[in-house]
Write a protein that holds these residues in place. Structure first.
Motif, short mmCIF file in Angstrom:
data_model
loop_
_atom_site.label_atom_id
_atom_site.label_comp_id
_atom_site.label_asym_id
_atom_site.label_seq_id
_atom_site.Cartn_x
_atom_site.Cartn_y
_atom_site.Cartn_z
N LEU A 13 -20.09 33.79 -12.52
CA LEU A 13 -21.01 34.84 -12.04
C LEU A 13 -21.61 34.45 -10.70
O LEU A 13 -21.69 35.27 -9.78
CB LEU A 13 -22.14 35.06 -13.05
N GLU A 14 -22.02 33.20 -10.59
CA GLU A 14 -22.66 32.72 -9.35
C GLU A 14 -21.69 32.79 -8.18
O GLU A 14 -22.08 33.17 -7.07
CB GLU A 14 -23.15 31.27 -9.53
N MET A 25 -25.31 42.59 -11.52
CA MET A 25 -24.62 43.53 -12.40
C MET A 25 -23.13 43.62 -12.08
O MET A 25 -22.29 43.57 -12.97
CB MET A 25 -25.26 44.92 -12.30
N ARG A 26 -22.80 43.73 -10.82
CA ARG A 26 -21.39 43.85 -10.43
C ARG A 26 -20.63 42.55 -10.73
O ARG A 26 -19.47 42.59 -11.15
CB ARG A 26 -21.26 44.22 -8.95
N ALA A 27 -21.27 41.41 -10.55
CA ALA A 27 -20.63 40.13 -10.86
C ALA A 27 -20.30 40.09 -12.36
O ALA A 27 -19.20 39.68 -12.76
CB ALA A 27 -21.55 38.97 -10.49
N ARG A 28 -21.24 40.55 -13.19
CA ARG A 28 -21.03 40.58 -14.63
C ARG A 28 -19.87 41.53 -14.99
O ARG A 28 -19.02 41.21 -15.82
CB ARG A 28 -22.33 41.04 -15.31
N GLN A 29 -19.82 42.69 -14.32
CA GLN A 29 -18.74 43.66 -14.56
C GLN A 29 -17.38 43.05 -14.21
O GLN A 29 -16.40 43.24 -14.93
CB GLN A 29 -18.94 44.93 -13.73
N LEU A 30 -17.33 42.32 -13.10
CA LEU A 30 -16.08 41.70 -12.67
C LEU A 30 -15.60 40.64 -13.66
O LEU A 30 -14.43 40.58 -14.00
CB LEU A 30 -16.23 41.10 -11.26
N VAL A 31 -16.53 39.81 -14.13
CA VAL A 31 -16.18 38.78 -15.11
C VAL A 31 -15.73 39.43 -16.42
O VAL A 31 -14.73 39.03 -17.02
CB VAL A 31 -17.34 37.79 -15.33
#
Length: 135
Positions: A13-14, A25-31
């Motif tokens: 995420l980082e 939020m977008r980082a979480r969606q990508l993961v």
């Protein structure tokens, strides 16, 4: 933000959040998308995520690399409709067809066997989903 290249199959995420236009939020969606997919085969798949603006994808694309193309495969002989349907490339209807075919004809000998189903004739879709299917 100063972005450095990230490996899309390993990025945390980082790491995603170091990229321009990528927040929590977008980082979480990508993961989550990567997890549902079972891993990325190409950088372009990142841009396929639903609701992901192409402008943001184009801005981060130069920082995306694929160094570990490891995929988690779905076992066609044991997967439930829900497990198949959870994959971004497989619709609920396709999942139902895959399971029904297995129940009628027995275990799949190879992932290519799904191409034998008359109801699934889209060769482009088959080529796209094939790397994620196993026995």
């Amino acid at each position: 933000k100063t972005a450095a290249p990230i490996d899309i199959n390993e990025a945390s995420l980082e790491s995603w959040r170091t990229l321009p236009g990528i927040g929590e939020m977008r980082a979480r969606q990508l993961v989550n998308y990567r997890e549902k997919l079972g891993g990325f085969l190409s950088v372009d798949q990142v841009g396929e995520m639903i609701g992901f603006p192409d402008s943001v994808f184009q801005a981060i694309k130069p920082f995306l690399v694929l160094e570990t193309p490891e995929l988690r495969k779905i076992n066609l002989n044991t997967a439930s409709i829900a497990e198949l349907d959870a994959h971004p490339y497989i619709s609920k209807r396709q999942a139902e067809l895959i399971v029904a075919y297995r129940e009628q004809h027995g275990a799949y000998a190879s992932p290519e066997d799904i191409g034998k189903m008359r109801a699934i004739s889209d060769k482009g879709w088959l080529a796209k989903v094939r790397p994620y299917l196993g026995i």
